[in-house]
Design a protein around this motif. Structure first.
Motif, PDB file in Angstrom:
ATOM      1  N   TYR A 259      19.383 -26.760 -18.889  1.00  0.00           N
ATOM      2  CA  TYR A 259      19.026 -26.212 -20.200  1.00  0.00           C
ATOM      3  C   TYR A 259      17.579 -25.726 -20.186  1.00  0.00           C
ATOM      4  N   GLY A 260      16.673 -26.585 -19.724  1.00  0.00           N
ATOM      5  CA  GLY A 260      15.258 -26.209 -19.704  1.00  0.00           C
ATOM      6  C   GLY A 260      15.000 -24.973 -18.868  1.00  0.00           C
ATOM      7  N   LYS A 261      15.665 -24.879 -17.715  1.00  0.00           N
ATOM      8  CA  LYS A 261      15.483 -23.728 -16.831  1.00  0.00           C
ATOM      9  C   LYS A 261      15.969 -22.436 -17.490  1.00  0.00           C
ATOM     10  N   HIS A 262      17.209 -22.440 -17.965  1.00  0.00           N
ATOM     11  CA  HIS A 262      17.795 -21.197 -18.452  1.00  0.00           C
ATOM     12  C   HIS A 262      17.254 -20.800 -19.828  1.00  0.00           C
ATOM     13  N   MET A 263      16.914 -21.774 -20.671  1.00  0.00           N
ATOM     14  CA  MET A 263      16.305 -21.434 -21.958  1.00  0.00           C
ATOM     15  C   MET A 263      14.946 -20.776 -21.738  1.00  0.00           C
ATOM     16  N   SER A 264      14.145 -21.321 -20.807  1.00  0.00           N
ATOM     17  CA  SER A 264      12.826 -20.743 -20.564  1.00  0.00           C
ATOM     18  C   SER A 264      12.928 -19.393 -19.874  1.00  0.00           C
ATOM     19  N   MET A 265      13.964 -19.192 -19.049  1.00  0.00           N
ATOM     20  CA  MET A 265      14.181 -17.870 -18.454  1.00  0.00           C
ATOM     21  C   MET A 265      14.514 -16.861 -19.549  1.00  0.00           C
ATOM     22  N   SER A 266      15.371 -17.265 -20.500  1.00  0.00           N
ATOM     23  CA  SER A 266      15.687 -16.386 -21.623  1.00  0.00           C
ATOM     24  C   SER A 266      14.442 -16.078 -22.442  1.00  0.00           C
ATOM     25  N   HIS A 267      13.606 -17.088 -22.634  1.00  0.00           N
ATOM     26  CA  HIS A 267      12.369 -16.927 -23.400  1.00  0.00           C
ATOM     27  C   HIS A 267      11.455 -15.903 -22.730  1.00  0.00           C
ATOM     28  N   LYS A 268      11.327 -15.976 -21.398  1.00  0.00           N
ATOM     29  CA  LYS A 268      10.488 -15.030 -20.664  1.00  0.00           C
ATOM     30  C   LYS A 268      11.076 -13.622 -20.713  1.00  0.00           C
TER      31      LYS A 268
END
Length: 364
Positions: A259-268
């Motif tokens: 979750y942390g990885k893919h949410m932050s990728m989406s955020h970027k």
């Protein structure tokens, strides 16, 4: 409206490539902060108001009148409501509450406040301190590239010294608090995240100093690797560490990491896309040539044609496939973050984590 967004039943993916209606980012964060018990916007205030850092803040005032980036960083801590610099700590708290206590930790539930262990709250603060320390360190300027309008040389040199010292101070505080958690695996996870950050930022800086950085041949797979190091590793590993502190299983820890990885990728990706998806054509925003739409545009166009179009790149990207592909990629990471949330029981915290994903995958 908010009640509908906090629907707890069933999975709500980004069906058909289009996310469901999302509340404004500031509202999503505000409501999420209520769930975890206090505004994370002031999470690191205890450290920031210490005597040592108060003295640093007084010294930074000497930079007023110059264009040293440390000033903008300092202003952002107080005035930034659009980007929410403390988003990482908030996510750590939300996923801690969403997971709840593990069966191995049921006897320690009296240590929980609003469904979150005190050690997990400490971890969220540590995550924010590390992120803030690296933001401050990024404020160091290349003295050799300064112009007379940037400010007196001695003031800019002083600003660099303050960026190094204050960033080191925050990072030292974070490492001290990390040791106090007395969990070897958590120390290893966060230490490796700091290493990832250093590696990612070093790569960015080494490339930006090269003469041909404008035409750097970078593919989307390389872009993902770099973004994970410099933007996603800290949040992903902090989410995993929060599960470790509550003694959750390896499977739950991995889902928190995902979750942390893919949410932050989406955020970027959401941030990278802003210069290209603004409705007003007069709203021209600065953008990096290593942002996702530019990288994807280069792949579709071919390197030779990319070099020819370099000076009119922003308009070319708007007309090409890079923007739509980056939006699709953003929503792909969003879906993977939502899929990871399915391992957690329905709750307000889980719904808030989902709403954060919806907010960073919305482009209208």
């Amino acid at each position: 409206m908010w009640g509908a967004l906090l629907r707890l039943g069933g999975r709500r993916g980004l069906s058909g490539g289009v996310p469901p209606p999302a509340a404004p980012w500031s509202q999503v964060v505000s409501e999420a902060e209520k769930i975890v018990g206090y505004p994370t916007s002031f999470m690191s205030l205890r450290c920031l108001l210490s005597d040592e850092l108060s003295n640093i803040a007084m010294q930074v005032r000497k930079l007023v009148g110059t264009k040293h980036p440390l000033l903008d960083t300092a202003r952002g801590f107080v005035y930034d409501s659009r980007n929410n610099l403390q988003m990482r700590g908030l996510v750590v708290l939300l996923i801690s509450k969403a997971a709840g206590p593990s069966t191995a930790e049921l006897s320690f539930q009296h240590n929980m406040v609003s469904g979150i262990y005190s050690s997990q709250r400490s971890l969220a603060e540590i995550t924010e301190l590390i992120h803030t320390a690296f933001l401050v360190h990024r404020g160091i300027v290349n003295i050799g590239e300064l112009k007379s309008c940037d400010g007196p040389l001695k003031d800019m040199q002083f600003g660099n010294k303050m960026a190094v010292l204050s960033g080191d101070f925050l990072l030292a505080n974070a490492c001290t608090s990390l040791a106090q958690l007395q969990n070897t695996k958590v120390v290893e996870l966060i230490s490796s995240a700091i290493g990832d950050l250093v590696q990612g930022i070093y790569y960015e800086n080494s490339k930006s100093s090269e003469e041909n950085c404008l035409t750097d041949d970078i593919g989307i797979s390389t872009w993902k690797e770099q973004v994970f190091l410099s933007h996603s590793a800290l949040l992903a590993k902090s989410c995993q560490a929060a599960m470790e502190l509550a003694k959750h299983s390896a499977e739950i820890q991995d889902m928190a990491f995902q979750y942390g990885k893919h949410m932050s990728m989406s955020h970027k990706l959401h941030s990278d896309l802003q210069p290209f998806v603004k409705e007003s054509s007069s709203d021209i925003m600065a953008f990096s040539l290593n942002c996702a739409p530019a990288v994807l545009h280069q792949e579709f166009l071919g390197r030779d044609a990319w070099i020819k179009q370099i000076r009119e790149l922003q308009e070319a990207i708007k007309a090409g496939k890079g923007v739509t592909s980056a939006i699709d990629l953003c929503r792909c990471h969003g879906n993977r973050a939502l899929a990871a949330l399915e391992s957690f029981p329905p709750s307000e915290a889980r719904a808030a984590l989902a709403n954060i994903v919806y907010a960073v995958t919305r482009f209208s």
